[in-house]
Design a protein around this motif. Structure first.
Motif, PDB file in Angstrom:
ATOM      1  N   LEU A  39      44.809 -46.156 141.608  1.00 46.76           N
ATOM      2  CA  LEU A  39      44.285 -44.974 140.944  1.00 46.76           C
ATOM      3  C   LEU A  39      44.213 -45.182 139.440  1.00 46.76           C
ATOM      4  O   LEU A  39      45.165 -45.656 138.815  1.00 46.76           O
ATOM      5  CB  LEU A  39      45.173 -43.760 141.246  1.00 46.76           C
ATOM      6  N   GLY A  40      43.060 -44.790 138.870  1.00 51.87           N
ATOM      7  CA  GLY A  40      42.926 -44.820 137.432  1.00 51.87           C
ATOM      8  C   GLY A  40      43.285 -43.487 136.791  1.00 51.87           C
ATOM      9  O   GLY A  40      43.683 -43.428 135.630  1.00 51.87           O
ATOM     10  N   GLN A  41      43.121 -42.379 137.556  1.00 50.19           N
ATOM     11  CA  GLN A  41      43.450 -41.039 137.062  1.00 50.19           C
ATOM     12  C   GLN A  41      44.333 -40.339 138.100  1.00 50.19           C
ATOM     13  O   GLN A  41      43.876 -39.457 138.821  1.00 50.19           O
ATOM     14  CB  GLN A  41      42.179 -40.230 136.808  1.00 50.19           C
ATOM     15  N   LEU A  43      46.745 -38.154 137.876  1.00 43.81           N
ATOM     16  CA  LEU A  43      47.050 -36.738 137.697  1.00 43.81           C
ATOM     17  C   LEU A  43      45.935 -35.847 138.222  1.00 43.81           C
ATOM     18  O   LEU A  43      46.194 -34.755 138.718  1.00 43.81           O
ATOM     19  CB  LEU A  43      47.318 -36.440 136.219  1.00 43.81           C
ATOM     20  N   LEU A  44      44.705 -36.310 138.098  1.00 45.63           N
ATOM     21  CA  LEU A  44      43.579 -35.511 138.586  1.00 45.63           C
ATOM     22  C   LEU A  44      43.646 -35.366 140.108  1.00 45.63           C
ATOM     23  O   LEU A  44      43.446 -34.273 140.647  1.00 45.63           O
ATOM     24  CB  LEU A  44      42.269 -36.168 138.167  1.00 45.63           C
ATOM     25  N   GLU A 170      35.054 -43.559 141.391  1.00 42.78           N
ATOM     26  CA  GLU A 170      35.249 -43.689 139.944  1.00 42.78           C
ATOM     27  C   GLU A 170      36.678 -43.347 139.521  1.00 42.78           C
ATOM     28  O   GLU A 170      37.134 -43.751 138.443  1.00 42.78           O
ATOM     29  CB  GLU A 170      34.276 -42.785 139.193  1.00 42.78           C
ATOM     30  N   ILE A 171      37.389 -42.612 140.369  1.00 40.78           N
ATOM     31  CA  ILE A 171      38.767 -42.241 140.027  1.00 40.78           C
ATOM     32  C   ILE A 171      39.720 -43.422 140.197  1.00 40.78           C
ATOM     33  O   ILE A 171      40.845 -43.392 139.711  1.00 40.78           O
ATOM     34  CB  ILE A 171      39.226 -41.048 140.894  1.00 40.78           C
ATOM     35  N   SER A 173      40.784 -47.335 139.533  1.00 34.26           N
ATOM     36  CA  SER A 173      40.574 -48.468 138.631  1.00 34.26           C
ATOM     37  C   SER A 173      40.296 -49.745 139.410  1.00 34.26           C
ATOM     38  O   SER A 173      39.721 -50.694 138.870  1.00 34.26           O
ATOM     39  CB  SER A 173      41.802 -48.667 137.739  1.00 34.26           C
ATOM     40  N   SER A 200      51.177 -40.079 134.753  1.00 32.96           N
ATOM     41  CA  SER A 200      50.053 -40.906 134.317  1.00 32.96           C
ATOM     42  C   SER A 200      50.500 -42.270 133.808  1.00 32.96           C
ATOM     43  O   SER A 200      49.712 -43.223 133.793  1.00 32.96           O
ATOM     44  CB  SER A 200      49.264 -40.185 133.228  1.00 32.96           C
ATOM     45  N   SER A 331      41.483 -28.744 134.343  1.00 28.96           N
ATOM     46  CA  SER A 331      40.778 -30.001 134.598  1.00 28.96           C
ATOM     47  C   SER A 331      39.306 -29.783 134.940  1.00 28.96           C
ATOM     48  O   SER A 331      38.578 -30.759 135.150  1.00 28.96           O
ATOM     49  CB  SER A 331      41.448 -30.755 135.752  1.00 28.96           C
TER      50      SER A 331
END
Length: 572
Positions: A39-41, A43-44, A170-171, A173, A200, A331
């Motif tokens: 995961l790149g994000q 928290l989202l 896209e979320i 990485s 994060s 968000s």
């Protein structure tokens, strides 16, 4: 319907100092489906899954308070009062008071003696809550791995709210490997608590895999559950996507608008009816939201300008359910609201960037998705043969995501036939409608493959055979008792007026506004059923018979166009 779940491990999150591992155990009885990435994000995704959990455990149905303990206390007071009636001697009265005091001491001693038992029982219930909560209170969410996204779907406990979390790639990485498919995931209250501890600054791996954490934690091999799936849950899941294929009124809201709505709902509680939330729509003006019974009005931001052709007022109920979206507002980039009409479902699609969150609400809290309204009756109903329906399914399954026109092109069917086939597939859990992308997605709700036998049963057991209004409409159409008096093409579709005579021999005048796909936008009729219920219980048989006549004419026109194109191709 009996639903079986078999997990080789348990879902969970292992948090280290600088890294974390989030693993969802998938149902081994379903098709092989897995995903591994980073995961790149994080928290989202955490916020979206936390909101999904709030929907899953929510129950907004009214239930009267349990007053059993109060009535028991009241009965005891009556017993004591009756026991003292007629006691005049002071000595007897004092003796009775001493006995009552002694009884109170004994009760207190008993509570002290049972305290270890009560503590052990509380520990047991805490274990059940953390590990087996979903067995009694909610069903495991459905997860689908698609070529472009992963999405979770779930229903609320009261079956009045449906939620979908779509996470685009896209979320992540890094995406290492995946296998497309649909399965159930082990999703417990304990997992929800672990999600809250995501941060994060930790590198977070994300995986959907049958093993879960079995290997890492050396747990027992399998975790099995057998649940008697309620018919209402199954019907509701199917009706949601039938409702999403309707012709809906779309509004665009800003996060500040949703915040203002949720803030008002948090600070105001209506003690009397009506408790509706009205959307006041005027062409070229910002949308106004009116809260009943106070008639408090909130004018939304300028970006919410309504671009419809005429003014209208749409009332919705069960507004408290919107508070479940409050956590996502920070968000959120924008909200699309889709209104089906008076007392009909409402859909809220929140744009969170690489994640979108869809909340679909039934007409009101006590009216679940499996209620009296059959939303598939509002969609088009062209009859397809088994080969055509299987062709639509195979094309959608191969491509995973297609528009109705793309399905028509790849199958060689007319656009109306392709739309009908997609509508059928949504009705039986083999496809869903993605409002945010405007496409249809392949998703098999059931583990069994979609066979020619099931397709034949679907075609033969269409809505006409199980719904009274639709069955009567088919009888009217087959008997030739419906006529199209006027048929006018407009920018949004067609406006129809006609004459229809039912089994009672009374001729009435239905009027319809349908879009280009055959969805009913508006329907009025001079019959008693339409005057009493409008569209809250579906269209009347006279309106449906007029739509059948219109769709038959559309099919003839579709075939004529195809014939002309083929003829032109042969002469060049």
């Amino acid at each position: 319907m009996q639903a079986e779940y078999k997990y080789a491990g348990r879902s969970g999150i292992v948090n280290g100092l600088n890294s974390a591992n989030m693993a969802f155990a998938s149902n081994t009885l379903r098709e092989a489906t897995f995903f591994h990435g980073e995961l790149g994000q994080p928290l989202l995704l955490r916020e979206a899954l936390a909101a999904l959990y709030q929907v899953v455990v929510s129950d907004f149905k009214y239930r009267p308070p349990d007053r059993t303990a109060f009535f028991a206390w009241l009965a005891e007071q009556d017993r004591k009062f009756l026991a003292t009636i007629g006691i005049q001697a002071q000595q007897v009265r004092q003796q009775l008071e001493q006995l009552e005091a002694r009884l109170s001491d004994l009760d207190e001693a008993r509570n002290v003696r049972l305290k270890p038992f009560h503590r052990a029982r509380l520990q047991f219930f805490n274990h059940i809550y953390e590990n087996e909560y979903e067995l009694s209170y909610f069903l495991d969410p459905v997860i689908t791995v698609h070529p472009g996204e992963i999405f979770f779907e779930a229903f609320s406990r009261d079956e009045s709210s449906y939620a979908r979390v779509g996470a685009k790639y896209e979320i992540f990485s890094k995406v290492e490997q995946l296998e497309c498919g649909t399965t159930n995931i082990d999703f417990s209250a304990k997992l929800h608590g672990e999600l809250e501890r995501m941060r994060s600054y930790r590198r977070t791996r994300f995986s959907v895999d049958p093993g879960g954490f079995t290997v890492a934690l050396n747990e027992s091999a399998h975790h099995e559950k057998k649940i008697d799936l309620p018919d209402s849950w199954l019907m509701g899941f199917l009706q949601v996507h039938s409702a999403m294929t309707l012709s809906l009124t779309r509004l665009r809201l800003e996060p500040a608008d949703l915040h203002a709505i949720c803030q008002f709902l948090r600070t105001h509680k209506a003690k009397k009816s009506p408790r509706a939330m009205r959307y006041e729509l005027e062409p070229g003006k910002p949308v106004r939201v009116v809260f009943e019974p106070w008639e408090h009005t909130i004018e939304l931001s300028p970006k919410s300008v309504y671009d419809g052709a005429k003014a209208q007022s749409i009332r919705t109920w069960g507004r408290d359910r919107l508070r479940m979206l409050g956590r996502l507002i920070p968000s959120c980039r924008g909200i699309d609201v889709y209104l089906a009409g008076f007392g009909m479902p409402t859909m809220y699609v929140l744009d969170l960037g690489p994640v979108n969150f869809t909340l679909a609400l039934s007409g009101w809290s006590d009216n679940d998705w499996a209620g009296d309204t059959k939303f598939h009756l509002l969609t088009r109903r062209l009859t397809l043969g088994v080969p055509e329906l299987l062709r639509v399914y195979d094309v959608l399954k191969k491509s995973k995501s297609l528009t109705d026109s793309a399905v028509a092109m790849q199958t060689g069917l007319g656009v109306e036939q392709a739309r009908s086939g997609l509508s059928y597939l949504c009705q039986v859990g083999r496809a869903i409608c993605d409002l945010s992308g405007g496409v249809f997605l392949h998703r098999d709700l059931f583990a069994e493959p979609f066979t020619a036998k099931q397709a034949a049963a679907l075609v033969s057991q269409a809505a006409e055979e199980v719904n009274l209004q639709a069955k009567a409409a088919r009888a009217i159409y087959d008997a030739g008792n419906v006529k199209i008096i006027a048929r006018r093409a407009v920018s949004t579709g067609f406006k129809l007026s006609g004459s229809s005579k039912g089994a009672d021999g009374i001729r009435v005048r239905p009027q319809l506004h349908v879009d280009h796909a055959g969805h009913i936008i508006e329907a009025t009729c001079t019959c008693e059923f339409a005057r009493k219920h409008q569209l809250t219980k579906g269209p009347c048989e006279h309106s449906l018979s007029l739509r059948l006549a219109h769709m038959s004419r559309l099919a003839d026109e579709d075939r004529s166009v195809t014939f002309i194109e083929e003829g032109s191709g042969g002469t060049t």
